[in-house]
Design a protein around this motif. Sequence first.
Motif, PDB file in Angstrom:
ATOM      1  N   MET A   8       0.828  -1.185   0.000  1.00 54.45           N
ATOM      2  CA  MET A   8       0.000   0.000   0.000  1.00 54.45           C
ATOM      3  C   MET A   8       0.870   1.245   0.000  1.00 54.45           C
ATOM      4  O   MET A   8       1.978   1.229   0.491  1.00 54.45           O
ATOM      5  N   ASN A   9       0.303   2.314  -0.515  1.00 57.27           N
ATOM      6  CA  ASN A   9       1.019   3.567  -0.612  1.00 57.27           C
ATOM      7  C   ASN A   9       0.951   4.293   0.727  1.00 57.27           C
ATOM      8  O   ASN A   9      -0.096   4.742   1.145  1.00 57.27           O
ATOM      9  N   SER A  10       2.082   4.427   1.385  1.00 60.24           N
ATOM     10  CA  SER A  10       2.105   5.071   2.693  1.00 60.24           C
ATOM     11  C   SER A  10       1.936   6.581   2.585  1.00 60.24           C
ATOM     12  O   SER A  10       1.786   7.253   3.591  1.00 60.24           O
ATOM     13  N   GLN A  11       1.937   7.145   1.361  1.00 56.01           N
ATOM     14  CA  GLN A  11       1.781   8.580   1.192  1.00 56.01           C
ATOM     15  C   GLN A  11       0.322   9.026   1.299  1.00 56.01           C
ATOM     16  O   GLN A  11       0.052  10.204   1.466  1.00 56.01           O
ATOM     17  N   ILE A  12      -0.626   8.107   1.181  1.00 58.09           N
ATOM     18  CA  ILE A  12      -2.032   8.480   1.310  1.00 58.09           C
ATOM     19  C   ILE A  12      -2.303   8.771   2.777  1.00 58.09           C
ATOM     20  O   ILE A  12      -2.045   7.947   3.644  1.00 58.09           O
ATOM     21  N   THR A  13      -2.828   9.958   3.075  1.00 64.55           N
ATOM     22  CA  THR A  13      -3.145  10.292   4.451  1.00 64.55           C
ATOM     23  C   THR A  13      -4.643  10.219   4.704  1.00 64.55           C
ATOM     24  O   THR A  13      -5.063  10.071   5.833  1.00 64.55           O
ATOM     25  N   ASN A  14      -5.440  10.343   3.651  1.00 61.34           N
ATOM     26  CA  ASN A  14      -6.875  10.138   3.802  1.00 61.34           C
ATOM     27  C   ASN A  14      -7.474   9.784   2.443  1.00 61.34           C
ATOM     28  O   ASN A  14      -6.872  10.009   1.397  1.00 61.34           O
ATOM     29  N   LEU A  15      -8.652   9.219   2.480  1.00 63.74           N
ATOM     30  CA  LEU A  15      -9.296   8.754   1.260  1.00 63.74           C
ATOM     31  C   LEU A  15      -9.650   9.901   0.327  1.00 63.74           C
ATOM     32  O   LEU A  15      -9.608   9.751  -0.882  1.00 63.74           O
ATOM     33  N   LYS A  16      -9.954  11.056   0.871  1.00 62.25           N
ATOM     34  CA  LYS A  16     -10.352  12.203   0.047  1.00 62.25           C
ATOM     35  C   LYS A  16      -9.272  12.542  -0.981  1.00 62.25           C
ATOM     36  O   LYS A  16      -9.584  12.848  -2.122  1.00 62.25           O
ATOM     37  N   GLU A  17      -8.008  12.442  -0.611  1.00 65.96           N
ATOM     38  CA  GLU A  17      -6.921  12.707  -1.561  1.00 65.96           C
ATOM     39  C   GLU A  17      -7.021  11.772  -2.764  1.00 65.96           C
ATOM     40  O   GLU A  17      -6.876  12.188  -3.903  1.00 65.96           O
ATOM     41  N   CYS A  18      -7.266  10.513  -2.495  1.00 71.94           N
ATOM     42  CA  CYS A  18      -7.364   9.519  -3.564  1.00 71.94           C
ATOM     43  C   CYS A  18      -8.587   9.784  -4.433  1.00 71.94           C
ATOM     44  O   CYS A  18      -8.515   9.741  -5.656  1.00 71.94           O
ATOM     45  N   LEU A  19      -9.737  10.084  -3.808  1.00 71.80           N
ATOM     46  CA  LEU A  19     -10.966  10.321  -4.556  1.00 71.80           C
ATOM     47  C   LEU A  19     -10.864  11.580  -5.412  1.00 71.80           C
ATOM     48  O   LEU A  19     -11.392  11.632  -6.521  1.00 71.80           O
TER      49      LEU A  19
ATOM     50  N   GLU B 216      -8.600   5.240 -10.708  1.00 73.00           N
ATOM     51  CA  GLU B 216      -9.047   3.919 -10.295  1.00 73.00           C
ATOM     52  C   GLU B 216      -8.680   3.736  -8.836  1.00 73.00           C
ATOM     53  O   GLU B 216      -7.533   3.943  -8.449  1.00 73.00           O
ATOM     54  N   ILE B 217      -9.668   3.358  -8.030  1.00 71.97           N
ATOM     55  CA  ILE B 217      -9.396   3.216  -6.597  1.00 71.97           C
ATOM     56  C   ILE B 217      -9.223   1.765  -6.175  1.00 71.97           C
ATOM     57  O   ILE B 217      -8.542   1.491  -5.201  1.00 71.97           O
ATOM     58  N   LEU B 218      -9.868   0.828  -6.896  1.00 70.43           N
ATOM     59  CA  LEU B 218      -9.721  -0.591  -6.579  1.00 70.43           C
ATOM     60  C   LEU B 218      -9.574  -1.391  -7.868  1.00 70.43           C
ATOM     61  O   LEU B 218     -10.336  -1.190  -8.816  1.00 70.43           O
TER      62      LEU B 218
ATOM     63  N   CYS C  92      -7.385  -8.307  -3.865  1.00 68.56           N
ATOM     64  CA  CYS C  92      -7.283  -6.898  -4.240  1.00 68.56           C
ATOM     65  C   CYS C  92      -6.034  -6.320  -3.594  1.00 68.56           C
ATOM     66  O   CYS C  92      -5.832  -6.455  -2.382  1.00 68.56           O
ATOM     67  N   HIS C  93      -5.199  -5.716  -4.406  1.00 69.46           N
ATOM     68  CA  HIS C  93      -4.023  -4.991  -3.911  1.00 69.46           C
ATOM     69  C   HIS C  93      -4.089  -3.598  -4.520  1.00 69.46           C
ATOM     70  O   HIS C  93      -3.928  -3.442  -5.729  1.00 69.46           O
ATOM     71  N   SER C  94      -4.401  -2.613  -3.718  1.00 65.81           N
ATOM     72  CA  SER C  94      -4.506  -1.245  -4.220  1.00 65.81           C
ATOM     73  C   SER C  94      -3.919  -0.281  -3.195  1.00 65.81           C
ATOM     74  O   SER C  94      -3.523  -0.696  -2.109  1.00 65.81           O
ATOM     75  N   GLU C  95      -3.922   0.984  -3.541  1.00 67.26           N
ATOM     76  CA  GLU C  95      -3.362   1.985  -2.638  1.00 67.26           C
ATOM     77  C   GLU C  95      -4.189   2.163  -1.374  1.00 67.26           C
ATOM     78  O   GLU C  95      -3.664   2.558  -0.343  1.00 67.26           O
ATOM     79  N   ILE C  96      -5.502   1.872  -1.460  1.00 63.39           N
ATOM     80  CA  ILE C  96      -6.355   2.123  -0.301  1.00 63.39           C
ATOM     81  C   ILE C  96      -6.791   0.863   0.438  1.00 63.39           C
ATOM     82  O   ILE C  96      -7.292   0.944   1.551  1.00 63.39           O
ATOM     83  N   PHE C  97      -6.596  -0.318  -0.177  1.00 62.89           N
ATOM     84  CA  PHE C  97      -7.042  -1.560   0.442  1.00 62.89           C
ATOM     85  C   PHE C  97      -6.221  -2.730  -0.084  1.00 62.89           C
ATOM     86  O   PHE C  97      -5.885  -2.792  -1.258  1.00 62.89           O
ATOM     87  N   ASP C  98      -5.970  -3.685   0.803  1.00 59.26           N
ATOM     88  CA  ASP C  98      -5.238  -4.897   0.450  1.00 59.26           C
ATOM     89  C   ASP C  98      -5.939  -6.070   1.136  1.00 59.26           C
ATOM     90  O   ASP C  98      -6.073  -6.071   2.360  1.00 59.26           O
ATOM     91  N   GLY C  99      -6.438  -7.041   0.345  1.00 58.41           N
ATOM     92  CA  GLY C  99      -7.133  -8.163   0.966  1.00 58.41           C
ATOM     93  C   GLY C  99      -7.606  -9.201  -0.027  1.00 58.41           C
ATOM     94  O   GLY C  99      -7.200  -9.197  -1.205  1.00 58.41           O
ATOM     95  N   VAL C 100      -8.491 -10.085   0.440  1.00 60.28           N
ATOM     96  CA  VAL C 100      -8.975 -11.203  -0.367  1.00 60.28           C
ATOM     97  C   VAL C 100     -10.500 -11.215  -0.403  1.00 60.28           C
ATOM     98  O   VAL C 100     -11.166 -10.679   0.488  1.00 60.28           O
ATOM     99  N   ILE C 101     -11.046 -11.851  -1.441  1.00 56.83           N
ATOM    100  CA  ILE C 101     -12.486 -12.065  -1.546  1.00 56.83           C
ATOM    101  C   ILE C 101     -12.841 -13.266  -0.678  1.00 56.83           C
ATOM    102  O   ILE C 101     -12.248 -14.337  -0.820  1.00 56.83           O
TER     103      ILE C 101
END
Length: 147
Positions: free
Chosen positions: A1-12, A17-19, A47-56
């Motif tokens: 994950m990108n440690s530079q993201i401080t909140n979701l609003k920056e990404c949005l 693409e968020i996921l 899913c491996h993305s800047e805002i979430f990392d996990g499995v279905i």
Amino acid sequence: MNSQITNLKECLDQGTEILTIDVLLKEFNEVKGHNGEALMILFDGYCHSEIFDGVILNGGVDTQKQDAGSNLRTLSARYILQGKDFEGKECRIFIENNGTSDGGRFTTTPKILTDSEALKELEDTDLVGSISGTDEEGHIQIHICVK
């Protein structure tokens, strides 16, 4: 994950693409009726993305339906991801992804519910999705972007 993201609003705000969800197709169940056909696809993945990392989690299903004589095919996929948000906190994301195809690519409208405090804005964000194939058989990608 990108440690530079401080909140979701920056990404949005970037409108990107968020996921990206890698889906592994497991089982196909189909019925061809007199008035149309229905297909249910069971799947898992990750899913491996800047805002979430996990499995279905087990139980992901994509239901597709098409009426006889029509080119319009509908899709409704529902699944839960379990993993960590960009703050490193355990969470789950439920995704309901509804869409249509007129013989070409599916265009979808994802809706999200999450127990993550950091990702809660996703529940009120207008999203658009698409599906693409990969070079690997039985493997597709779901792309979820800010509308």
